[in-house]
Enzyme design. Structure first.
Site, PDB file in Angstrom:
ATOM      1  N   LYS A 206       0.836  -1.197   0.000  1.00 54.80           N
ATOM      2  CA  LYS A 206       0.000   0.000   0.000  1.00 54.80           C
ATOM      3  C   LYS A 206       0.878   1.257   0.000  1.00 54.80           C
ATOM      4  O   LYS A 206       0.679   2.167  -0.782  1.00 54.80           O
ATOM      5  CB  LYS A 206      -0.917  -0.030   1.228  1.00 54.80           C
ATOM      6  CG  LYS A 206      -1.837   1.163   1.321  1.00 54.80           C
ATOM      7  CD  LYS A 206      -2.796   1.027   2.491  1.00 54.80           C
ATOM      8  CE  LYS A 206      -3.554   2.345   2.671  1.00 54.80           C
ATOM      9  NZ  LYS A 206      -4.469   2.346   3.780  1.00 54.80           N
ATOM     10  N   GLU A 212      10.495  -4.609   4.555  1.00 51.48           N
ATOM     11  CA  GLU A 212      10.557  -6.003   4.123  1.00 51.48           C
ATOM     12  C   GLU A 212      10.274  -6.123   2.625  1.00 51.48           C
ATOM     13  O   GLU A 212      11.004  -6.785   1.884  1.00 51.48           O
ATOM     14  CB  GLU A 212       9.515  -6.842   4.886  1.00 51.48           C
ATOM     15  CG  GLU A 212       9.791  -7.009   6.362  1.00 51.48           C
ATOM     16  CD  GLU A 212       9.159  -5.930   7.219  1.00 51.48           C
ATOM     17  OE1 GLU A 212       8.925  -4.801   6.711  1.00 51.48           O
ATOM     18  OE2 GLU A 212       8.905  -6.197   8.405  1.00 51.48           O
ATOM     19  N   GLY A 267      -4.863  -1.698   4.914  1.00 49.85           N
ATOM     20  CA  GLY A 267      -4.005  -2.806   4.464  1.00 49.85           C
ATOM     21  C   GLY A 267      -4.625  -4.164   4.742  1.00 49.85           C
ATOM     22  O   GLY A 267      -4.645  -5.053   3.886  1.00 49.85           O
ATOM     23  N   ARG A 268      -5.162  -4.338   5.954  1.00 48.22           N
ATOM     24  CA  ARG A 268      -5.717  -5.651   6.316  1.00 48.22           C
ATOM     25  C   ARG A 268      -7.122  -5.867   5.768  1.00 48.22           C
ATOM     26  O   ARG A 268      -7.748  -6.888   6.039  1.00 48.22           O
ATOM     27  CB  ARG A 268      -5.674  -5.839   7.841  1.00 48.22           C
ATOM     28  CG  ARG A 268      -6.272  -4.702   8.644  1.00 48.22           C
ATOM     29  CD  ARG A 268      -5.884  -4.808  10.116  1.00 48.22           C
ATOM     30  NE  ARG A 268      -6.347  -3.659  10.889  1.00 48.22           N
ATOM     31  CZ  ARG A 268      -5.680  -2.527  11.016  1.00 48.22           C
ATOM     32  NH1 ARG A 268      -4.526  -2.351  10.398  1.00 48.22           N
ATOM     33  NH2 ARG A 268      -6.159  -1.544  11.766  1.00 48.22           N
ATOM     34  N   GLU A 353      -4.626  -6.366  14.877  1.00 46.91           N
ATOM     35  CA  GLU A 353      -4.132  -5.061  14.462  1.00 46.91           C
ATOM     36  C   GLU A 353      -5.276  -4.031  14.511  1.00 46.91           C
ATOM     37  O   GLU A 353      -5.040  -2.845  14.699  1.00 46.91           O
ATOM     38  CB  GLU A 353      -3.541  -5.141  13.034  1.00 46.91           C
ATOM     39  CG  GLU A 353      -2.446  -4.116  12.784  1.00 46.91           C
ATOM     40  CD  GLU A 353      -1.721  -4.294  11.452  1.00 46.91           C
ATOM     41  OE1 GLU A 353      -2.347  -4.121  10.401  1.00 46.91           O
ATOM     42  OE2 GLU A 353      -0.507  -4.589  11.473  1.00 46.91           O
ATOM     43  N   HIS A 384      -4.864 -32.077  18.718  1.00 51.49           N
ATOM     44  CA  HIS A 384      -3.742 -32.852  19.263  1.00 51.49           C
ATOM     45  C   HIS A 384      -2.626 -31.927  19.726  1.00 51.49           C
ATOM     46  O   HIS A 384      -1.482 -32.353  19.857  1.00 51.49           O
ATOM     47  CB  HIS A 384      -3.253 -33.847  18.220  1.00 51.49           C
ATOM     48  CG  HIS A 384      -4.317 -34.828  17.840  1.00 51.49           C
ATOM     49  ND1 HIS A 384      -4.522 -36.006  18.515  1.00 51.49           N
ATOM     50  CD2 HIS A 384      -5.289 -34.761  16.899  1.00 51.49           C
ATOM     51  CE1 HIS A 384      -5.551 -36.643  17.991  1.00 51.49           C
ATOM     52  NE2 HIS A 384      -6.045 -35.899  17.006  1.00 51.49           N
ATOM     53  N   LYS A 512       9.466  -0.587  14.347  1.00 46.32           N
ATOM     54  CA  LYS A 512      10.017  -0.262  13.022  1.00 46.32           C
ATOM     55  C   LYS A 512      11.082   0.813  13.159  1.00 46.32           C
ATOM     56  O   LYS A 512      12.152   0.740  12.551  1.00 46.32           O
ATOM     57  CB  LYS A 512       8.904   0.291  12.114  1.00 46.32           C
ATOM     58  CG  LYS A 512       7.975  -0.711  11.502  1.00 46.32           C
ATOM     59  CD  LYS A 512       7.093   0.017  10.475  1.00 46.32           C
ATOM     60  CE  LYS A 512       5.882  -0.782  10.088  1.00 46.32           C
ATOM     61  NZ  LYS A 512       4.930  -0.068   9.252  1.00 46.32           N
TER      62      LYS A 512
HETATM   63  O1  F6P Z   1       3.233  -2.821   9.769  1.00 51.31           O
HETATM   64  C1  F6P Z   1       1.881  -2.977   9.662  1.00 51.31           C
HETATM   65  C2  F6P Z   1       1.383  -2.697   8.277  1.00 51.31           C
HETATM   66  O2  F6P Z   1       1.261  -1.343   8.077  1.00 51.31           O
HETATM   67  C3  F6P Z   1       0.063  -3.403   8.011  1.00 51.31           C
HETATM   68  O3  F6P Z   1      -1.017  -2.712   8.485  1.00 51.31           O
HETATM   69  C4  F6P Z   1       0.099  -3.573   6.541  1.00 51.31           C
HETATM   70  O4  F6P Z   1      -0.823  -4.529   6.106  1.00 51.31           O
HETATM   71  C5  F6P Z   1       1.534  -3.995   6.344  1.00 51.31           C
HETATM   72  O5  F6P Z   1       2.260  -3.215   7.282  1.00 51.31           O
HETATM   73  C6  F6P Z   1       2.089  -3.813   4.974  1.00 51.31           C
HETATM   74  O6  F6P Z   1       2.032  -2.494   4.552  1.00 51.31           O
HETATM   75  P1  F6P Z   1       2.220  -2.102   3.040  1.00 51.31           P
HETATM   76  O7  F6P Z   1       1.119  -2.732   2.258  1.00 51.31           O
HETATM   77  O8  F6P Z   1       2.149  -0.607   3.011  1.00 51.31           O
HETATM   78  O9  F6P Z   1       3.556  -2.599   2.594  1.00 51.31           O
END
Ligand code: F6P
Length: 554
Positions: A206, A212, A267-268, A353, A384, A512
Site C-alpha cells: 500500500k 521487508e 491494508g488488512r 491489528e 492434538h 520499526k
Molecule cells: O506494519 C503494519 C502494516 O502497516 C500493516 O497494516 C500492513 O498490512 C503492512 O504493514 C504492509 O504495509 P504495506 O502494504 O504498506 O507494505
C-alpha cells in the site's frame, strides 16, 4: 464519547454474568427446546450457531442495548457513507465499496470512488486475461506461468489465505508463491523454485515504503537482472499494487504496470482491491469476482438485517460478552478445512491489528478489555496440540469452529470423520463432564474404587467453554468472500462497542523505528563493529554478542 463501561447497560450485563455463574449452558439447552433456532442465523451462504455461548434471550437483549448505547447503527451508517471514521489518520473506511456490484455509488469527500473501483477492476481483469491467454509474455517470449507476490501483512496474508483456500479452483499449470519475510531465506527458497523467463513478480505494498517488501523487491530485481534479463525487460516481469504512484515509479515500474488502490482501503482489508491480483491470476478473474460477490452478499446482510438477526453483529456481541463479562482473553479460530489453514493467521492481523488498542478514539485510556489474543490451527490438528488447555485449562478461551458440510475433496470417509470431530469438540466444550459422570464412566469401565478416586478430578471437564459454529455448504469463492466479510464486520462492531479506532495501527511503529536505528549497528559478516551504545544493557549486550559472532564468520 461515552465511557461504555460506565453505562447502565454495561452494569446490567455485569449483573447478568453474576446471575448466570452457577447456570450451565447444558441446562439452558435442557430448559429451552428452541435454543438452537433462537441463537442461530443464516445469511450469504453461511450458517452461524452461537447457541453454545452462555447467552440467554435476556442477555442478548442487554447486549443489543449496549450496541444501542454505543450507536452501532449510526457507526455503520457513517462507515458506509464514507465518513473519515479512521480518525487518527483522517481516512474513510470503505472496503465494502470494492465489492459492491449493485448500482450504488460511494463517495469520499464528494468524489465518486465507485467509478475508480470499476475502472481498476476492469484493468485487473484485462491484465489477468492477457496473462492467461498468453497475450502478455515474458521477455523471451514464454508465457508467464508463475507469480511471486512480494508483500507483507495485509499485502500478503489475504491473497495467500484466499489462494490457499481456493486450491481446487487453481488454473492448471499456474503456480503462486508468496514472499513476505525480510529473512533472505524466504526469497532465496522461492527463487530456487521459479524460472526468471516465466515468472511475474508482483510488488504488493500500500505504502511502497515497507522495509521487508522493498528489500525483497530489490533482491528479486537483482536476481532477475543477473539471470540474463536487461533493465528494459523489467516492465514485462514486474508489476506493482499500491497507492503510492511516485514510489512505484522510483522503483522502476512504469505507471501502466501499476494497479492502484486508495487510502480508504486499510491494508488488512485490501484483498478485495488490486492487492487481490495474485488471487485473480491463480484462480481466474471470474472466481476472484465471485469472491467479491460473496463478500458483497454479506455486506448487504450487515447493512440491512435487524441487529438481532444480523450475523456479524451477534457474532461480535457474543465476543464482547465472552471477553468483557465472562473473562475470555483469547479466542481460537478453528477451521475444519485444511484449505483454510492460513485463515487463523489472516484473522490474527485482521482482528489484533484492528482492535488491539488501549485508548478510545478520543485518546482516553479504556477501562476494560479490548481485542482478545487470536490464535488457531485447522482442525483436527489443533485437537492434538492446544485443545487440552481450552477444555481443562484455567483460562476461559472462546472459539469459532468453521466447517463446510461438503469438502472440496471428498475422499473415502475423511470428511465424515472431520465433521464428527468438528461437532464433537463444540459439544464437549459446552457440555463438559461432571465429576459424577467421570466416576460413573470409570465404574462402568471396571476401574477399582481407589483408581476412580485418584483419576476423577483429572477426567472432569468444566464445560461452558463458548464455541460458535460457522457452517457452509462448501468452501467456494462466494462462501469464502462471505466468511471474510463476516469477520471484517464483526471486528468493526466490536471496535465500535469498545470505542477504539479499528483502522489504525500505531502499535507497529515503535519497533520499526528502533530497527532502523539498530540496522547500522549490526556487523556485516567478517566485519568489526564498535561496541553498541545508547541501548539498555540487554539490547546492547545482544547486539555485541551477535556482532562478535558475525565478525568471526566469513
Ligand atoms: O506494519 C503494519 C502494516 O502497516 C500493516 O497494516 C500492513 O498490512 C503492512 O504493514 C504492509 O504495509 P504495506 O502494504 O504498506 O507494505
Amino acid at each position: 464519547m461515552i465511557d461504555i463501561n460506565q453505562t447502565p447497560e454495561w452494569e446490567t450485563l455485569k449483573k447478568d454474568a453474576e446471575m448466570l455463574e452457577g447456570v450451565s449452558v447444558r441446562s439452558l439447552f435442557e430448559t429451552d427446546p428452541d435454543r438452537f433456532s433462537r441463537f442461530s442465523i443464516e445469511a450469504a451462504g453461511l450458517f452461524l450457531d452461537y447457541s453454545k455461548n452462555k447467552i440467554t434471550e435476556e442477555v442478548a437483549g442487554h447486549l443489543l442495548a449496549l450496541a444501542g448505547v454505543a450507536d452501532l447503527e449510526g457507526a455503520r451508517a457513517r462507515m458506509l457513507a464514507g465518513e473519515a471514521i479512521n480518525v487518527t489518520e483522517k481516512r474513510a473506511v470503505l472496503h465494502p465499496a470494492l465489492r459492491d456490484f449493485s448500482s450504488r455509488d460511494y463517495f469520499v469527500d464528494g468524489e465518486n470512488i465507485s467509478r475508480k473501483v470499476r475502472a481498476e477492476l476492469a484493468k485487473m481483469k484485462a491484465f489477468a486475461q492477457d496473462i492467461h491467454s498468453g497475450a502478455r509474455k515474458g521477455h523471451t517470449g514464454k508465457p508467464l506461468t508463475s507469480v511471486v507476490n512480494i508483500g507483507i501483512g495485509g499485502s500478503d496474508l489475504g491473497p495467500l489465505m484466499a489462494t490457499e483456500a481456493l486450491r481446487p479452483y487453481w488454473i492448471e499449470g499456474r503456480r503462486a508463491f508468496f514472499v513476505s519475510n525480510v529473512d533472505g531465506q524466504h526469497m532465496a527458497d522461492t527463487l530456487a523454485l521459479v524460472d526468471p523467463e516465466t515468472t511475474l513478480f508482483i510488488v504488493a505494498s500500500k505504502t511502497f515504503t515497507t522495509q521487508e517488501t522493498m528489500t525483497n523487491a530489490e533482491t528479486a530485481k537483482r536476481w532477475f537482472l543477473s539471470h540474463g534479463a536487461r533493465e528494459a525487460d523489467i516492465a514485462k516481469h514486474f508489476i506493482a499494487l499500491s497507492t503510492n504512484a511516485h514510489a512505484v515509479k522510483a522503483f522502476g515500474i512504469a505507471p501502466e504496470n501499476m494497479f492502484e488502490f486508495w487510502d480508504w482501503v486499510g491494508g488488512r482489508y485490501s484483498l478485495w482491491s488490486a492487492i487481490g491480483m495474485s488471487i485473480a491470476l491463480q484462480v481466474g478473474f471470474d472466481n476472484f469476482e465471485k469472491l467479491l460477490r460473496g463478500a458483497h452478499a454479506m455486506d448487504e446482510h450487515f447493512r440491512s438485517a435487524p441487529l438481532r438477526e444480523n450475523m456479524p453483529v451477534m457474532l461480535a456481541l457474543a465476543g464482547v460478552w465472552n471477553r468483557n463479562f465472562l473473562g475470555a482473553a483469547s479466542h481460537a479460530v478453528l477451521p475444519y478445512d485444511q484449505h483454510l489453514h492460513r485463515l487463523p493467521a489472516y484473522l490474527q492481523q485482521a482482528d489484533m491489528e484492528s482492535n488491539g488498542k488501549r485508548v478510545t478514539c478520543d485518546g482516553a485510556p479504556v477501562g476494560y478489555a479490548t481485542g482478545p489474543v487470536i490464535f488457531g490451527e485447522p482442525g483436527t490438528n489443533g485437537q492434538h496440540a492446544f485443545y487440552q488447555l481450552i477444555h481443562q485449562g484455567t483460562d476461559l478461551v472462546s472459539a469459532d469452529f468453521i466447517a463446510p458440510a461438503i469438502s472440496q475433496e471428498e475422499i473415502g470417509d475423511h470428511h465424515e470423520k472431520l465433521l464428527s470431530n468438528f461437532l464433537a469438540q463444540t459439544e464437549a466444550l459446552m457440555r463438559g463432564k461432571t465429576e459424577r459422570e467421570a466416576r460413573e464412566e470409570m465404574k462402568r469401565d471396571g476401574y477399582a474404587q481407589s483408581e476412580i478416586d485418584r483419576l476423577a478430578p483429572h477426567r472432569t471437564f468444566p464445560g461452558d467453554r463458548p464455541a460458535n459454529s460457522i457452517l457452509m455448504e462448501k468452501l467456494t469463492p462466494e462462501t469464502l468472500g462471505a466468511l471474510i466479510a463476516l469477520y471484517e464486520h464483526k471486528i468493526f462492531c466490536q471496535g465500535v462497542i469498545w470505542g477504539v479506532n479499528s483502522f489504525d495501527q500505531w502499535g507497529v511503529e515503535l519497533g520499526k523505528t528502533l530497527a532502523k536505528t539498530i540496522l547500522p549497528e549490526i556487523a556485516k559478516a567478517g566485519e568489526e563493529r564498535p561496541v553498541a551504545k545508547g541501548h539498555d544493557a540487554s539490547t546492547a549486550g545482544l547486539i555485541n554478542r551477535i556482532n562478535q559472532i558475525r565478525s568471526r564468520s566469513t
